[in-house]
Design a protein around this motif. Structure first.
Motif, mmCIF file in Angstrom:
data_model
loop_
_atom_site.group_PDB
_atom_site.id
_atom_site.type_symbol
_atom_site.label_atom_id
_atom_site.label_comp_id
_atom_site.label_asym_id
_atom_site.label_seq_id
_atom_site.Cartn_x
_atom_site.Cartn_y
_atom_site.Cartn_z
ATOM 1 N N UNK A 142 0.538 -1.433 -0.090
ATOM 2 C CA UNK A 142 0.060 0.006 0.016
ATOM 3 C C UNK A 142 0.850 1.344 0.088
ATOM 4 N N UNK A 143 2.039 1.358 0.577
ATOM 5 C CA UNK A 143 2.911 2.378 0.589
ATOM 6 C C UNK A 143 3.294 2.683 -0.764
ATOM 7 N N UNK A 144 3.599 1.828 -1.457
ATOM 8 C CA UNK A 144 4.227 1.789 -2.618
ATOM 9 C C UNK A 144 3.182 2.396 -3.487
ATOM 10 N N UNK A 145 2.127 1.966 -3.572
ATOM 11 C CA UNK A 145 0.980 2.566 -4.394
ATOM 12 C C UNK A 145 0.590 3.942 -4.120
ATOM 13 N N UNK A 146 0.670 4.249 -2.840
ATOM 14 C CA UNK A 146 0.222 5.539 -2.260
ATOM 15 C C UNK A 146 1.451 6.483 -3.025
ATOM 16 N N UNK A 147 2.509 6.046 -2.505
ATOM 17 C CA UNK A 147 3.833 6.642 -3.065
ATOM 18 C C UNK A 147 3.655 7.141 -4.793
ATOM 19 N N UNK A 148 3.331 5.972 -5.457
ATOM 20 C CA UNK A 148 3.395 6.356 -6.870
ATOM 21 C C UNK A 148 2.435 7.386 -7.238
ATOM 22 N N UNK A 149 1.412 7.542 -6.364
ATOM 23 C CA UNK A 149 0.038 8.529 -6.723
ATOM 24 C C UNK A 149 0.626 9.841 -6.698
ATOM 25 N N UNK A 150 1.705 10.049 -5.847
ATOM 26 C CA UNK A 150 2.146 11.550 -5.866
ATOM 27 C C UNK A 150 1.238 12.480 -5.335
ATOM 28 N N UNK A 151 0.826 11.948 -4.186
ATOM 29 C CA UNK A 151 -0.445 12.670 -3.378
ATOM 30 C C UNK A 151 0.303 13.863 -2.659
ATOM 31 N N UNK A 152 -0.126 15.146 -2.804
ATOM 32 C CA UNK A 152 0.579 16.222 -1.881
ATOM 33 C C UNK A 152 -0.353 16.492 -0.904
ATOM 34 N N UNK A 153 0.084 17.121 0.344
ATOM 35 C CA UNK A 153 -0.749 17.413 1.562
ATOM 36 C C UNK A 153 -1.722 18.542 1.185
ATOM 37 N N UNK A 154 -2.750 18.289 1.495
ATOM 38 C CA UNK A 154 -3.960 19.304 1.166
ATOM 39 C C UNK A 154 -4.820 18.732 0.226
ATOM 40 N N UNK B 191 -9.037 -0.558 4.107
ATOM 41 C CA UNK B 191 -7.565 -1.103 4.246
ATOM 42 C C UNK B 191 -6.541 0.208 3.926
ATOM 43 N N UNK B 192 -6.962 0.824 2.750
ATOM 44 C CA UNK B 192 -6.098 1.888 2.271
ATOM 45 C C UNK B 192 -6.270 3.145 3.129
ATOM 46 N N UNK B 193 -7.356 3.485 3.678
ATOM 47 C CA UNK B 193 -7.646 4.670 4.298
ATOM 48 C C UNK B 193 -6.420 5.242 5.073
ATOM 49 N N UNK B 194 -5.656 4.475 6.166
ATOM 50 C CA UNK B 194 -4.801 5.263 6.847
ATOM 51 C C UNK B 194 -3.637 5.723 6.092
ATOM 52 N N UNK B 195 -3.191 5.054 5.036
ATOM 53 C CA UNK B 195 -2.158 5.448 4.100
ATOM 54 C C UNK B 195 -2.724 6.798 3.141
#
Length: 261
Positions: A96-108, A120-124
């Motif tokens: 999950x961390x690798x998937x979320x990192x790939x998404x390039x999510x920025x704060x906000x 399952x993915x919500x906390x990440x």
């Protein structure tokens, strides 16, 4: 009669996907899948489903409608499913961390988990958007949304909101979402090109959709006849107006396709 039809239409994404998860299991489960490791046991469900083996697939949450022989199955006991679907052992292959990192999510940012299931993915995602961002946990199944709300209260996910969806409508606001993630769900969606167009309208100008689903030769997942090649997902997203491509992130059992306006 009208009330009965309304009930049918509002069956949960989790219900319908979950339906699919159980219904897909008409095919024999994969022999080399370890029960519990994927979040979906190869054993049959208790009493009510003894004649219906559970598919060796990790259900993320959502089902948008009937799909190639799937049948209805209520997922009104999320705690029972969370024991498998949120099992930490899933991290080993879901990454999950690798998937979320790939998404390039920025704060906000505003990020949607389409077919959130038991979260399952919500906390990440919550961590990635930060306190100024928002995570929209989307599902048709009211029980699943209630479960996520309880988890959000317990773990202090103040940036998490739940969204009740319908079979043909994500419930997401138009032009407001920066990232849409859908995991182990895409193959359950009927009329995917049309649904792709619907999702395109939910995104900001720089938004994107991220589809995680099972390889056709994965040792776990839905029966082979229900699996999709990444090329099919790309074609379906492009039919809805996206520029789509296979992401280079390699997952043990799955592929990752990204679609951008």
């Amino acid at each position: 009669m009208k009330n009965s039809m309304t009930k049918l239409i509002t069956l949960s994404l989790a219900t319908l996907t979950a339906t699919a998860l159980v219904a897909c299991s008409a095919a024999p489960p994969v022999e080399d899948e370890e029960p519990g490791a994927s979040g979906e046991s190869l054993e049959t469900e208790p009493a009510e489903a003894e004649a219906e083996p559970v598919e060796a697939e990790e259900h993320h949450g959502e089902h948008h409608g009937e799909h190639r022989g799937h049948h209805d199955h209520r997922f009104d006991d999320p705690e029972r499913y969370a024991e498998r679907w949120n099992d930490p052992a899933r991290d080993e292959w879901q990454n999950p961390r690798a998937v979320v990192e790939a998404m390039e999510i920025e704060p906000g940012m505003t990020v949607a988990d389409l077919g959130a299931g038991t979260g399952y993915f919500i906390p990440y995602l919550s961590e990635a958007v930060g306190p100024e961002g928002t995570v929209l946990a989307v599902d048709i199944e009211e029980a699943m949304l209630g479960y996520i709300e309880g988890q959000a209260t317990e773990y202090g996910w103040e940036n998490v909101e739940t969204v009740q969806a319908r079979a043909d409508d994500s419930g997401l606001p138009e032009g407001a979402v920066d990232r849409i993630l859908t995991v182990n769900t895409w193959h359950h969606i009927p009329n995917r090109p049309s649904y792709s167009a619907h999702l395109l309208e939910r995104l900001t100008d720089q938004g994107s959709v991220w589809v995680v689903d099972y390889h056709v030769d994965s040792p776990a997942g839905p029966p082979p006849e229900h699996r999709l090649a990444p090329e099919e997902v790309i074609e379906e997203l492009e039919a809805g107006g996206f520029d789509a491509e296979l992401h280079p992130l390699e997952l043990p059992r799955q592929f990752l396709v990204v679609g951008r306006p």
